[in-house]
Structure formats: structure tokens, C-alpha cells
Design a protein around this motif. Structure first.
Motif, mmCIF file in Angstrom:
data_model
loop_
_atom_site.group_PDB
_atom_site.id
_atom_site.type_symbol
_atom_site.label_atom_id
_atom_site.label_comp_id
_atom_site.label_asym_id
_atom_site.label_seq_id
_atom_site.Cartn_x
_atom_site.Cartn_y
_atom_site.Cartn_z
ATOM 1 N N VAL A 155 5.366 -10.691 9.795
ATOM 2 C CA VAL A 155 5.052 -11.036 8.406
ATOM 3 C C VAL A 155 4.197 -12.296 8.406
ATOM 4 C CG1 VAL A 155 6.014 -11.690 6.168
ATOM 5 C CG2 VAL A 155 7.209 -10.015 7.593
ATOM 6 N N ASP A 156 3.029 -12.226 7.769
ATOM 7 C CA ASP A 156 2.122 -13.374 7.706
ATOM 8 C C ASP A 156 2.548 -14.295 6.568
ATOM 9 O OD1 ASP A 156 0.051 -15.178 7.833
ATOM 10 O OD2 ASP A 156 -1.464 -13.799 7.070
ATOM 11 N N LEU A 157 2.990 -15.484 6.933
ATOM 12 C CA LEU A 157 3.398 -16.479 5.941
ATOM 13 C C LEU A 157 2.539 -17.734 6.066
ATOM 14 C CD1 LEU A 157 7.268 -16.094 6.281
ATOM 15 C CD2 LEU A 157 5.816 -15.292 4.400
ATOM 16 N N SER A 158 1.282 -17.554 6.391
ATOM 17 C CA SER A 158 0.416 -18.701 6.623
ATOM 18 C C SER A 158 -0.244 -19.232 5.353
ATOM 19 C CB SER A 158 -0.668 -18.343 7.652
ATOM 20 O OG SER A 158 -1.483 -17.291 7.162
ATOM 21 N N ARG A 159 -0.225 -18.461 4.290
ATOM 22 C CA ARG A 159 -0.895 -18.887 3.052
ATOM 23 C C ARG A 159 0.115 -19.373 2.031
ATOM 24 N NH1 ARG A 159 -4.575 -14.607 0.628
ATOM 25 N NH2 ARG A 159 -2.552 -14.168 -0.212
ATOM 26 N N CYS A 160 -0.258 -20.394 1.275
ATOM 27 C CA CYS A 160 0.617 -20.930 0.240
ATOM 28 C C CYS A 160 1.014 -19.866 -0.784
ATOM 29 C CB CYS A 160 -0.046 -22.104 -0.478
ATOM 30 S SG CYS A 160 -0.100 -23.600 0.515
ATOM 31 N N GLU A 161 0.063 -19.006 -1.121
ATOM 32 C CA GLU A 161 0.362 -17.972 -2.113
ATOM 33 C C GLU A 161 1.495 -17.069 -1.644
ATOM 34 O OE1 GLU A 161 -2.777 -18.410 -0.805
ATOM 35 O OE2 GLU A 161 -3.627 -19.527 -2.470
ATOM 36 N N ASP A 162 1.500 -16.769 -0.344
ATOM 37 C CA ASP A 162 2.561 -15.926 0.203
ATOM 38 C C ASP A 162 3.897 -16.659 0.217
ATOM 39 O OD1 ASP A 162 0.765 -13.839 0.632
ATOM 40 O OD2 ASP A 162 0.280 -14.544 2.649
ATOM 41 N N LEU A 163 3.875 -17.911 0.621
ATOM 42 C CA LEU A 163 5.120 -18.680 0.672
ATOM 43 C C LEU A 163 5.695 -18.936 -0.716
ATOM 44 C CD1 LEU A 163 4.212 -21.260 3.431
ATOM 45 C CD2 LEU A 163 5.990 -19.511 3.561
ATOM 46 N N MET A 164 4.833 -19.200 -1.669
ATOM 47 C CA MET A 164 5.309 -19.505 -3.016
ATOM 48 C C MET A 164 5.648 -18.245 -3.807
ATOM 49 S SD MET A 164 5.560 -22.723 -3.232
ATOM 50 C CE MET A 164 5.880 -22.873 -4.986
ATOM 51 N N GLY A 165 4.983 -17.151 -3.508
ATOM 52 C CA GLY A 165 5.162 -15.940 -4.295
ATOM 53 C C GLY A 165 6.213 -14.987 -3.756
ATOM 54 N N ARG A 166 6.772 -15.292 -2.604
ATOM 55 C CA ARG A 166 7.751 -14.404 -1.997
ATOM 56 C C ARG A 166 9.023 -15.165 -1.679
ATOM 57 N NH1 ARG A 166 4.139 -11.342 2.569
ATOM 58 N NH2 ARG A 166 2.930 -10.044 1.155
ATOM 59 N N ASP A 167 10.093 -14.406 -1.563
ATOM 60 C CA ASP A 167 11.327 -14.983 -1.057
ATOM 61 C C ASP A 167 11.870 -14.050 0.016
ATOM 62 O OD1 ASP A 167 12.460 -12.857 -2.432
ATOM 63 O OD2 ASP A 167 13.321 -14.093 -3.997
ATOM 64 N N PHE A 168 12.920 -14.482 0.660
ATOM 65 C CA PHE A 168 13.434 -13.692 1.769
ATOM 66 C C PHE A 168 13.822 -12.286 1.336
ATOM 67 C CE2 PHE A 168 17.010 -12.104 4.248
ATOM 68 C CZ PHE A 168 16.390 -11.983 5.478
ATOM 69 N N ASP A 169 14.452 -12.158 0.193
ATOM 70 C CA ASP A 169 14.916 -10.845 -0.246
ATOM 71 C C ASP A 169 13.773 -9.842 -0.397
ATOM 72 O OD1 ASP A 169 17.562 -11.662 -0.256
ATOM 73 O OD2 ASP A 169 17.472 -12.333 -2.336
ATOM 74 N N SER A 170 12.580 -10.320 -0.733
ATOM 75 C CA SER A 170 11.450 -9.402 -0.900
ATOM 76 C C SER A 170 10.793 -9.039 0.436
ATOM 77 C CB SER A 170 10.409 -10.003 -1.845
ATOM 78 O OG SER A 170 9.791 -11.130 -1.245
ATOM 79 N N LEU A 171 11.130 -9.781 1.500
ATOM 80 C CA LEU A 171 10.485 -9.562 2.794
ATOM 81 C C LEU A 171 11.390 -8.941 3.849
ATOM 82 C CD1 LEU A 171 8.549 -12.918 3.151
ATOM 83 C CD2 LEU A 171 7.608 -10.685 2.603
ATOM 84 N N GLN A 172 12.689 -9.066 3.667
ATOM 85 C CA GLN A 172 13.586 -8.617 4.731
ATOM 86 C C GLN A 172 13.462 -7.126 4.988
ATOM 87 O OE1 GLN A 172 17.797 -8.879 4.053
ATOM 88 N NE2 GLN A 172 17.582 -8.460 1.876
ATOM 89 N N ARG A 173 13.664 -6.784 6.217
ATOM 90 C CA ARG A 173 13.619 -5.390 6.640
ATOM 91 C C ARG A 173 15.031 -4.951 6.994
ATOM 92 N NH1 ARG A 173 8.441 -6.784 9.797
ATOM 93 N NH2 ARG A 173 6.896 -6.257 8.238
ATOM 94 N N GLN A 174 15.246 -3.669 6.915
ATOM 95 C CA GLN A 174 16.538 -3.120 7.301
ATOM 96 C C GLN A 174 16.605 -3.020 8.821
ATOM 97 O OE1 GLN A 174 19.137 -2.550 5.256
ATOM 98 N NE2 GLN A 174 17.791 -3.527 3.765
ATOM 99 N N PRO A 175 17.769 -3.307 9.393
ATOM 100 C CA PRO A 175 17.882 -3.212 10.851
ATOM 101 C C PRO A 175 17.858 -1.768 11.310
ATOM 102 C CG PRO A 175 20.014 -3.667 9.888
ATOM 103 C CD PRO A 175 19.010 -3.739 8.774
ATOM 104 N N PRO A 176 17.326 -1.530 12.503
ATOM 105 C CA PRO A 176 17.374 -0.174 13.042
ATOM 106 C C PRO A 176 18.800 0.185 13.443
ATOM 107 C CG PRO A 176 16.468 -1.694 14.659
ATOM 108 C CD PRO A 176 16.664 -2.470 13.391
ATOM 109 N N GLN A 177 19.071 1.456 13.523
ATOM 110 C CA GLN A 177 20.388 1.914 13.989
ATOM 111 C C GLN A 177 20.480 1.650 15.488
ATOM 112 O OE1 GLN A 177 22.321 2.426 10.999
ATOM 113 N NE2 GLN A 177 23.290 3.668 12.544
ATOM 114 N N VAL A 178 21.607 1.122 15.921
ATOM 115 C CA VAL A 178 21.852 0.922 17.337
ATOM 116 C C VAL A 178 22.380 2.245 17.892
ATOM 117 C CG1 VAL A 178 23.161 -0.378 19.044
ATOM 118 C CG2 VAL A 178 22.366 -1.518 16.966
ATOM 119 N N PRO A 179 21.718 2.804 18.884
ATOM 120 C CA PRO A 179 22.157 4.102 19.418
ATOM 121 C C PRO A 179 23.589 4.040 19.941
ATOM 122 C CG PRO A 179 20.025 3.470 20.332
ATOM 123 C CD PRO A 179 20.544 2.291 19.560
ATOM 124 N N ALA A 180 24.345 5.061 19.652
ATOM 125 C CA ALA A 180 25.717 5.220 20.141
ATOM 126 C C ALA A 180 26.583 4.008 19.828
ATOM 127 C CB ALA A 180 25.717 5.503 21.640
#
Length: 131
Positions: free
Chosen positions: A60-85
């Protein structure tokens, strides 16, 4: 007659508001990132998820002020992959580590990047004249 002064005062007010918003984001990032240390465990499933979460947030590119100010963690987080078995408990520990790894990197990037987002507050003639 005071239109130019009104515009200057408004520009100063807007800059102050922008800086207050940046400071609020910095304060929140400091608080949330500081609390992560209390949640980190030595569980192998958690740590595996933690490392994967850090890796996922690196894309995730967070190098620009607009991105840092316009987003929060909840809007960027990804779901974890399933751990096999894995059992439900293993998956849950992995998922918690994955989320915490993402949170850590998001917080660190915010703490590093947000100070660049402060703007210069223009001096107002009224303020300079003591009004």
C-alpha cells in the motif's frame, strides 16, 4: 475595503485547521501504534500472521499526504489468507497477528509521513497589528 484582509484571515484559518487535522491523525497513530506492543505474543501462528500482515501492508502506497489524511486503517486492511490445514484456533491467532502486522506498518508509515503534511500558516496583517 477589508476583502483582501478577509481572504488572508481565511487562508490562515484554513491552514490552522489543516494542521489541527494532521496533528489529530498523528496523535491517533501514536496511540494506536503504541498499544500494539501489548498485544504481540510469541505464538508461532500469531508471529507468522504478523509477518504476513506487514508484507501485505507494504504493497500500500502511503507516501502522499492525501493518502495518509484521506484514509484510515479500516479502509486499507486486508483479510488474512486461510492457513492450510489449520484449526479454528490457529487461524484465529494467525488472523490476529496478520491484522496487528498491518496495523504496525500503517502506524509507522503514518508517523513517518504525516509530519510532511503540515502546512505553513500565513501571517495575517491583523494578527501582526495585534487586532
Amino acid at each position: 475595503a477589508d476583502y483582501q484582509q478577509t481572504l488572508a484571515d481565511y487562508a490562515a484559518w484554513r491552514a490552522q485547521q489543516a494542521n489541527a487535522a494532521v496533528q489529530a491523525k498523528l496523535d491517533r497513530a501514536m496511540d494506536e501504534t503504541g498499544r500494539l506492543a501489548d498485544r504481540v505474543t510469541s505464538d508461532p501462528d500469531y508471529l507468522s500472521g504478523f509477518a504476513a500482515g506487514v508484507g501485505a501492508m507494504r504493497s500500500v502506497d502511503l507516501s502522499r499526504c492525501e493518502d495518509l489524511m484521506g484514509r484510515d486503517f479500516d479502509s486499507l486492511q486486508r483479510q488474512p489468507p486461510q492457513v492450510p490445514a489449520s484449526t479454528g484456533d490457529r487461524q484465529q491467532r494467525y488472523a490476529q497477528g496478520f491484522q496487528d502486522g498491518q496495523r504496525l506498518l500503517f502506524g509507522l508509515e503514518s508517523l513517518r509521513g504525516l509530519p510532511r503534511c503540515f502546512v505553513t500558516v500565513p501571517a495575517s496583517q491583523r494578527a501582526a497589528q495585534g487586532q
